[in-house]
Design a protein around this motif. Structure first.
Motif, mmCIF file in Angstrom:
data_model
loop_
_atom_site.group_PDB
_atom_site.id
_atom_site.type_symbol
_atom_site.label_atom_id
_atom_site.label_comp_id
_atom_site.label_asym_id
_atom_site.label_seq_id
_atom_site.Cartn_x
_atom_site.Cartn_y
_atom_site.Cartn_z
ATOM 1 N N ARG A 1 11.613 9.183 -34.381
ATOM 2 C CA ARG A 1 12.038 10.362 -33.623
ATOM 3 C C ARG A 1 10.847 11.294 -33.506
ATOM 4 O O ARG A 1 10.172 11.581 -34.486
ATOM 5 N N ILE A 2 10.610 11.774 -32.300
ATOM 6 C CA ILE A 2 9.534 12.727 -32.048
ATOM 7 C C ILE A 2 10.203 14.036 -31.673
ATOM 8 O O ILE A 2 10.922 14.121 -30.671
ATOM 9 N N ALA A 3 9.983 15.050 -32.486
ATOM 10 C CA ALA A 3 10.672 16.336 -32.321
ATOM 11 C C ALA A 3 10.309 16.995 -30.994
ATOM 12 O O ALA A 3 9.255 16.728 -30.409
ATOM 13 N N ARG A 4 11.189 17.862 -30.562
ATOM 14 C CA ARG A 4 10.968 18.635 -29.338
ATOM 15 C C ARG A 4 9.727 19.497 -29.494
ATOM 16 O O ARG A 4 9.450 20.015 -30.562
ATOM 17 N N SER A 5 9.018 19.656 -28.408
ATOM 18 C CA SER A 5 7.905 20.605 -28.390
ATOM 19 C C SER A 5 8.028 21.419 -27.106
ATOM 20 O O SER A 5 7.825 20.900 -26.013
ATOM 21 N N GLY A 6 8.402 22.663 -27.281
ATOM 22 C CA GLY A 6 8.603 23.532 -26.122
ATOM 23 C C GLY A 6 9.774 23.067 -25.279
ATOM 24 O O GLY A 6 10.821 22.715 -25.798
ATOM 25 N N PRO A 7 9.575 23.006 -23.953
ATOM 26 C CA PRO A 7 10.692 22.617 -23.079
ATOM 27 C C PRO A 7 10.924 21.101 -23.031
ATOM 28 O O PRO A 7 11.920 20.654 -22.484
ATOM 29 N N ALA A 8 9.992 20.322 -23.584
ATOM 30 C CA ALA A 8 10.146 18.857 -23.553
ATOM 31 C C ALA A 8 11.327 18.436 -24.426
ATOM 32 O O ALA A 8 11.547 18.993 -25.495
ATOM 33 N N PRO A 9 12.085 17.457 -23.984
ATOM 34 C CA PRO A 9 13.241 17.016 -24.778
ATOM 35 C C PRO A 9 12.799 16.212 -26.002
ATOM 36 O O PRO A 9 11.652 15.773 -26.088
ATOM 37 N N GLU A 10 13.721 16.023 -26.925
ATOM 38 C CA GLU A 10 13.445 15.164 -28.072
ATOM 39 C C GLU A 10 13.179 13.750 -27.552
ATOM 40 O O GLU A 10 13.782 13.309 -26.583
ATOM 41 N N MET A 11 12.237 13.061 -28.212
ATOM 42 C CA MET A 11 11.880 11.715 -27.771
ATOM 43 C C MET A 11 12.097 10.717 -28.892
ATOM 44 O O MET A 11 12.118 11.078 -30.068
ATOM 45 N N LEU A 12 12.247 9.474 -28.499
ATOM 46 C CA LEU A 12 12.268 8.357 -29.426
ATOM 47 C C LEU A 12 11.133 7.433 -29.029
ATOM 48 O O LEU A 12 10.824 7.295 -27.839
ATOM 49 N N ARG A 13 10.513 6.782 -30.023
ATOM 50 C CA ARG A 13 9.451 5.814 -29.739
ATOM 51 C C ARG A 13 9.791 4.513 -30.458
ATOM 52 O O ARG A 13 9.991 4.498 -31.659
ATOM 53 N N ILE A 14 9.869 3.445 -29.681
ATOM 54 C CA ILE A 14 10.055 2.108 -30.237
ATOM 55 C C ILE A 14 8.683 1.463 -30.273
ATOM 56 O O ILE A 14 7.985 1.429 -29.256
ATOM 57 N N THR A 15 8.273 0.966 -31.441
ATOM 58 C CA THR A 15 6.984 0.305 -31.586
ATOM 59 C C THR A 15 7.218 -1.111 -32.093
ATOM 60 O O THR A 15 7.827 -1.297 -33.141
ATOM 61 N N LEU A 16 6.748 -2.087 -31.333
ATOM 62 C CA LEU A 16 6.877 -3.493 -31.705
ATOM 63 C C LEU A 16 5.516 -4.060 -32.063
ATOM 64 O O LEU A 16 4.528 -3.781 -31.372
ATOM 65 N N ALA A 17 5.458 -4.875 -33.119
ATOM 66 C CA ALA A 17 4.230 -5.551 -33.522
ATOM 67 C C ALA A 17 4.105 -6.830 -32.701
ATOM 68 O O ALA A 17 4.820 -7.797 -32.936
ATOM 69 N N VAL A 18 3.221 -6.812 -31.717
ATOM 70 C CA VAL A 18 3.071 -7.935 -30.791
ATOM 71 C C VAL A 18 1.634 -8.457 -30.787
ATOM 72 O O VAL A 18 1.079 -8.757 -29.731
ATOM 73 N N ALA A 19 1.053 -8.585 -31.969
ATOM 74 C CA ALA A 19 -0.326 -9.071 -32.079
ATOM 75 C C ALA A 19 -0.460 -10.424 -31.402
ATOM 76 O O ALA A 19 0.397 -11.290 -31.541
ATOM 77 N N GLY A 20 -1.528 -10.596 -30.655
ATOM 78 C CA GLY A 20 -1.780 -11.850 -29.966
ATOM 79 C C GLY A 20 -1.251 -11.893 -28.548
ATOM 80 O O GLY A 20 -1.559 -12.820 -27.800
ATOM 81 N N PHE A 21 -0.453 -10.904 -28.157
ATOM 82 C CA PHE A 21 0.081 -10.859 -26.798
ATOM 83 C C PHE A 21 -0.771 -9.915 -25.959
ATOM 84 O O PHE A 21 -1.117 -8.819 -26.403
ATOM 85 N N GLY A 22 -1.094 -10.333 -24.750
ATOM 86 C CA GLY A 22 -1.804 -9.477 -23.814
ATOM 87 C C GLY A 22 -0.830 -8.746 -22.912
ATOM 88 O O GLY A 22 0.366 -9.055 -22.869
ATOM 89 N N GLN A 23 -1.361 -7.793 -22.189
ATOM 90 C CA GLN A 23 -0.545 -6.981 -21.286
ATOM 91 C C GLN A 23 0.198 -7.845 -20.270
ATOM 92 O O GLN A 23 1.355 -7.576 -19.949
#
Length: 142
Positions: free
Chosen positions: A40-62
């Motif tokens: 969870r990324i807390a609100r900063s000013g007028p920006a809404p609260e955010m969530l960040r999903i981080t996946l470990a995808v070593a070896g995969f390219g864009q």
């Protein structure tokens, strides 16, 4: 056999979609690859609260990762091709495919995705719910 619904209280009206979502999520959570974090990324000013999903995808390219959103489902797929030109003496890093899905609440917005240092980060905005108070007129019938 009668199935007892988890949300079968007579005071919970219209929550049958939530029960179906819980069933879907419990089936999809069995595979542990790739590992992931949700923060969870807390609100900063007028920006809404955010969530960040981080996946470990070593070896995969864009070009080997696909992130899509269909209605309220976020789907992340990774596809690697076997490199036939390499001759491995030991193979501990598998070239495997994956699919990870997340069920998003109504109004969740996917802001973007970034791949850096073997980690795929997907940012989501959680909208601030509006507090709604609505007066219901009572009709009198004699």
């Amino acid at each position: 056999m009668v199935r007892v619904a988890a949300l079968s209280s007579p005071f919970l009206l219209g929550f049958d979609e939530i029960e179906r979502a819980l069933d879907k999520v419990s089936k999809a959570a069995s595979d542990g690859y790739p590992p992931y974090n949700i923060e969870r990324i807390a609100r900063s000013g007028p920006a809404p609260e955010m969530l960040r999903i981080t996946l470990a995808v070593a070896g995969f390219g864009q070009d080997q990762i696909e992130v899509t959103q269909e209605e309220n489902q976020l789907l992340i797929r990774g596809r690697q091709q076997e490199d036939k030109t390499r001759c491995y003496l030991h193979r501990g890093i598998a070239a495997r495919q994956f699919q990870r899905s997340f069920l998003l609440a109504e109004g969740m917005e996917v802001l973007g995705a970034e791949l850096a240092n073997g980690l795929l980060s997907i940012d989501l905005a959680r909208p601030q719910p509006d507090r709604v108070v609505k007066r219901i007129n009572v009709l009198a019938r004699d």
